[in-house]
Design an enzyme around this catalytic site. Structure first.
Site, PDB file in Angstrom:
ATOM      1  N   ASP A  63       0.859  -1.186   0.000  1.00 23.69           N
ATOM      2  CA  ASP A  63       0.000   0.000   0.000  1.00 23.69           C
ATOM      3  C   ASP A  63       0.893   1.233   0.000  1.00 23.69           C
ATOM      4  OD1 ASP A  63      -1.820   2.165   0.687  1.00 23.69           O
ATOM      5  OD2 ASP A  63      -3.217   0.637   1.394  1.00 23.69           O
TER       6      ASP A  63
ATOM      7  N   ASN B 246      -9.479   7.365   8.662  1.00 23.49           N
ATOM      8  CA  ASN B 246      -9.458   5.925   8.389  1.00 23.49           C
ATOM      9  C   ASN B 246      -9.901   5.129   9.611  1.00 23.49           C
ATOM     10  OD1 ASN B 246      -6.243   6.254   6.725  1.00 23.49           O
ATOM     11  ND2 ASN B 246      -8.296   6.495   5.873  1.00 23.49           N
TER      12      ASN B 246
ATOM     13  N   ALA C 130      -5.067   1.454 -10.721  1.00 25.43           N
ATOM     14  CA  ALA C 130      -4.345   0.338 -10.099  1.00 25.43           C
ATOM     15  C   ALA C 130      -5.038  -0.977 -10.399  1.00 25.43           C
ATOM     16  CB  ALA C 130      -4.229   0.544  -8.595  1.00 25.43           C
TER      17      ALA C 130
ATOM     18  N   CYS D  75     -17.529  24.913 -21.397  1.00 24.04           N
ATOM     19  CA  CYS D  75     -18.418  26.077 -21.340  1.00 24.04           C
ATOM     20  C   CYS D  75     -19.411  25.992 -20.193  1.00 24.04           C
ATOM     21  CB  CYS D  75     -19.128  26.282 -22.673  1.00 24.04           C
ATOM     22  SG  CYS D  75     -19.652  24.772 -23.431  1.00 24.04           S
TER      23      CYS D  75
END
Lengths: 331, 644
Positions: free
Chosen positions: B53, B61, B126, B178
């Site tokens: 990780d 978390n 990923a 736009c």
């Protein structure tokens, strides 16, 4: 008890806001406050109990009491992740306390090492919700009955091999709210020209709708009469797990424990015997119940009052990967 | 009677126990799903686990990533996860990598070490990459994702099932320039504008992300020369385009009042001159700084009941917030020195204040109901709500699938959906049969091929590399040859080799209608043949189109519509599927990948900013990549495999 939010609990601290941010964004601040005002009893700290403890503590309940009279064994230690490796011989709830508390210091985690059977009625009255694992049928029926009178929510659950079940009794009158998209009529702030004149569903705006449903007692749910025609016709759509549960509960009552792989031969024989007895008593065929078992089950019931709760059983079959919600008892 | 997994009886069970003990598995991601998964794996008896990780732990978390405590905030997720697991299972053999799985170190040889790979990711780039690596190495992959109460698990096996990219996934919704610059109609348009503004003023300027009125708006059908005379353009030069927003801001010393008046008054008045735009729309109402100051400062109720962030302020409140945040960001810039740039970070209070204020002021200008900072943060940061239990359920299901794979019970594997409410068949968990690979898949087909429509005179090589091959087709380090008989090399993954080509148009290399390009990503062992169709009729803001792609859809509502659940009964068990589309419509939820905005320049950036982020990724060497990993924590939020 959790219908009203106590005055002191009105303020959410910065710390809570930061830690609970991602769940507040899911179930809202109100639900978080209700959780934060709830006291829960959890009976049984094996694999399932540990999972429930973790989930409730992380969710941020006010207090969680871990009740278990049994001692840590190698088997029980390998089944869950809260007990340290050197805790063999200690009380299971006691051994789980430290790691449970560390999951969320804002929750009051307590331990009770008594056997749940020995607890007087008023012991249960201090809680807003009670979760029972590894309990006998009689105990669960008793606790469910006395909690009903006090509007205390009751959840029961167990795991057997590849199978699991959860039962909930949220009382005769359970109130909840459901979020529905708002239909906006007439022209509104959105400047989309002609379309603004029509009524349209604004995906960003929702409205909360109040609802009430009722749950029956565990006793009723387990004593469904299968001999009448209506029940018989519904058999096809009835999960076999319901009958498996009945058999396993009887096994537990008769033997004082659950079937064990160590005593495979003896237990399987007894199990099949009980299966035959139970189904016969119900007036049903033994064919209803094949021999398959449980692995994982999560008791993931929230007391936030949000959304329709699952009513009243949840059965998980790990071999099929299926999870089914079904209702047993008087409707 | 079948016993529990940890106590095994019988020859078949013993084989499974042995394989659990000896097999090596890779867990990609140590966040919400990852923590639950690691716990489940070791309790089940898996012995050799590697986990990777790139992220560090953030306080947000902690409501679900239970292997982490407050004291761990800022540390490596993979590393702390490993340490926490070892505390309750010291005999587990865990290797932790604080790194990106897209790092070329993790090549085919690395993947071949494992019998099984399990994803616990939160972004598509990923997932695409791991999908290809597992196809290349022929290792079974278990994919999963969650969002709120919903979740999904599936199994990917080369040649037997669909790969992750067999079915096109809805891409992240983007808005035409736009709409952002001239005619916003929803709060999200204003929020996107505010983020662009942040970058134009304080961060990396992007020519594709202008904030000033778009004079080339086809809807305005407006004569530039004519309006220039009429317009009260804010810029001294009289031509908005010539001076960049940042240069202008610098020239005023980042004066909040001047900035405010330009953005919310002068530019709005300019827009008003484009009167065609307002024929059918409510015209915007400019704000004036002085006027706002004179409004009776109403005591904005500080309601103790709610979160401070959830209050919706008034125009005055957001004006103050705008001023304060500009001043703070200005000093941050000064502190960083000459040529400094700030990076948007939803967890940086001033950056978030700025976007919240600017977006709300713009909403007010365009007569929209304003939003609280809490809500703006959700939208600006692509935050996906998350709880522990959904991840716990999904992680449990992942292990069950893993056991089937290791037991060679592959035909028992399923895609399983976790819904919020039971479907009409009472199912909360819905298993569906796995689909066979798509023979036209541009990734796993035997000779993948795509057709891309673009303008060869206007597309530069860099855009082909970054926007098409990397962003769209998920390559990490492409090499491209032209099939012109000479094998002309257009793009080399080796740094510097083809840099000179980057800003040249494709036509300069003889690429025209019907040309074919061979694109390779050697790390992914992936070759893609690209057929080029030249077109001068692409829509505005559209650089290329992949022929055969479904048009971009708006994000679907997150609850399954009951009406759609017509019993496609055969989807629910071991019977062969008729079509994967049926599976999606039956019981499951159409869930959109939504990459959460990272808090700093991490690898896994959202598609919006991924171009620039990937550029950084390529240019840096390994050392500085790793260094960046140690910077600010970035949020992880699980997203889900989308089915069409």
């Amino acid at each position: 008890m959790i219908d009203t939010i106590e005055k002191e609990d009105n303020i959410i601290s910065e710390e809570e806001a930061a830690q609970y941010d991602r769940q507040i964004r899911l179930w809202g601040l109100d639900a978080q406050k209700r959780l934060r005002g709830s006291r829960v009893l959890l009976v049984g700290l094996r694999g399932l109990g540990a999972e429930v403890a973790k989930n409730l503590i992380l969710a941020g309940v006010k207090g969680l009491t871990l009740l278990d009279h049994e001692q840590v064994t190698e088997e029980s230690r390998r089944a869950q992740f809260l007990i340290p490796v050197d805790a063999d011989g200690q009380n299971q709830a006691q051994a789980s306390l430290e790691r449970a508390q560390l999951l969320n210091p804002m929750v009051e985690v307590k331990v009770d090492t008594d056997a749940v059977e020995s607890k007087p009625d008023d012991f249960f009255f201090q809680f807003d919700a009670v979760c029972l694992t590894r309990c006998s049928k009689d105990l669960m029926v008793r606790v469910d009955q006395l909690c009903a009178s006090r509007n205390i929510k009751v959840f029961c659950g167990d795991v057997y091999g590849y199978h699991g079940y959860m039962f909930s009794d949220l009382g005769q009158e359970h109130h909840y709210v459901e979020e529905k998209p708002k239909v906006v009529k007439g022209s509104n702030e959105a400047n989309d020209g002609p379309e603004a004149k029509k009524g349209k569903v604004d995906p960003n705006e929702t409205t909360m709708v109040k609802k009430t449903i009722s749950f029956c007692s565990l006793k009723e749910a387990l004593e469904v009469d299968w001999t009448n025609e209506k029940a018989k016709s519904s058999l096809k759509r009835t999960p076999a797990d319901y009958f498996l549960l009945q058999v396993l509960l009887k096994f537990r009552t008769d033997k004082g424990r659950d079937p064990q792989p160590d005593s495979f031969a003896e237990d399987s024989q007894l199990f099949l015997q009980i299966r035959d007895d139970v189904l016969e008593t119900m007036g049903l065929s033994s064919e209803l119940l094949p021999n398959t078992f449980v692995r994982y089950l999560q008791m993931q019931k929230l007391m936030g009052g949000l959304d329709a709760p699952h009513r009243n059983f949840f059965f998980f079959d790990g071999l099929k990967g299926s999870g089914v919600v079904d209702y047993f008892g008087s409707k | 009677l079948e016993p529990t997994m940890t106590q095994l009886v019988g020859p078949l069970r013993k084989e499974l126990a042995d394989s659990l003990f000896s097999c090596r598995v890779l867990v990609v991601g140590a966040g919400g799903i990852g923590c639950e998964l690691l716990k489940n794996l070791v309790l089940t008896g898996f012995k050799n686990i590697e986990v990777i990780d790139l992220d560090t732990i953030d306080v947000s978390n902690l409501n679900r990533q239970f292997l982490f405590q407050k004291k761990h905030v800022g540390k490596s997720k993979a590393q702390v996860a490993k340490e926490s697991v070892l505390r309750f299972c010291p005999s587990a053999n865990i290797t932790a990598y604080h790194d990106s799985i897209m790092n070329p170190d993790y090549n085919m040889e690395f993947f071949r070490n494992f019998q099984l790979v399990m994803n616990a990711l939160d972004n598509r780039a990923a997932r695409n990459h791991v999908n290809r690596m597992c196809l290349a190495a022929d290792i079974p992959l278990i994919e999963s994702g969650t969002a709120g109460y919903l979740g999904q698990v599936t199994v990917i096996k080369k040649g037997q099932t669909e790969c992750y990219e067999c079915q096109p996934k809805p891409t992240q919704k983007t808005f035409p320039g736009c709409t952002i610059r001239n005619t916003p109609s929803e709060p999200i348009h204003c929020i996107v504008w505010a983020k662009y503004l942040f970058n134009q003023l304080f961060g990396e300027e992007d020519a594709d992300r202008e904030v000033s009125p778009d004079t080339a708006d086809p809807e305005a059908a407006w004569n530039p020369a004519d309006a220039a005379a009429r317009a009260t353009a804010s810029d001294q030069d009289g031509d908005i385009k010539r001076v960049s927003t940042k240069e202008w801001a610098r020239s005023t010393g980042y004066d909040p009042v001047k900035l405010f008046n330009k953005l919310f008054k002068d530019d709005i008045m300019y827009l008003l001159t484009m009167d065609k735009l307002w024929k059918k729309r409510k015209a915007p109402l400019p704000l004036d700084w002085t006027e706002i100051q004179q409004i009776e400062s109403s005591q904005e109720e500080s309601c103790g009941m709610g979160l401070k962030d959830q209050q919706v302020l008034g125009v005055q409140g957001y004006t103050q917030l705008f001023r304060r945040s500009v001043e703070t960001l200005r000093s941050q810039l000064i502190e960083k020195g000459e040529g400094a740039e700030l990076v948007w970070d939803k967890d940086d209070p001033s950056a978030m204040d700025f976007v919240s204020a600017a977006a709300n002021l713009r909403m007010n200008v365009f007569s929209m109901n304003m939003k609280s900072r809490f809500d703006v943060k959700s939208m600006a940061g692509n935050i996906i709500p998350a709880i522990a239990t959904t991840n716990a359920v999904i992680a449990g299901l992942i292990v069950l699938e893993a056991l089937k794979i290791l037991n060679s019970d592959f035909d028992q594997c399923r895609t399983i959906f976790l819904n919020k409410q039971p479907n009409p068949r009472k199912k909360l968990l819905v298993p569906c049969a796995l689909d066979r690979p798509n023979s036209n898949c541009y990734v796993c087909a035997s000779k993948p091929e795509v057709t891309v429509k673009l303008n060869v005179h206007k597309t530069i090589v860099q855009a082909l590399q970054d926007k098409i091959l990397k962003e769209k087709f998920g390559m990490v380090a492409p090499d491209v040859q032209i099939e012109d008989g000479k094998g002309t090399i257009l793009i080399s993954s080796e740094e510097g080799e083809t840099e000179a080509n980057n800003n040249k148009f494709l036509s300069g290399f003889g690429i025209r209608n019907g040309s074919r390009l061979q694109a390779d990503d050697f790390l992914q062992d992936y070759t893609l043949l690209v057929n080029v169709i030249h077109s001068e009729e692409l829509e505005k803001d559209v650089e290329f189109e992949v022929v055969g792609d479904a048009p971009d859809k708006a994000p679907a509502p997150s609850a399954p519509e009951e009406g759609k659940n017509i019993a496609n009964g055969n989807k629910d068990s071991a019977q062969p599927s008729t079509s994967s589309k049926a599976a999606a419509e039956d019981d499951d939820v159409l869930i959109i990948d939504s990459d959460e905005e990272p808090s700093s320049s991490t690898m896994e950036a959202s598609p919006e900013s991924s171009n620039r982020k990937r550029k950084h990724h390529d240019a840096d060497d390994a050392a500085s990549k790793r260094k960046r990993l140690d910077q600010q924590p970035s949020d992880d939020d699980e997203d889900i495999i989308a089915l069409d």
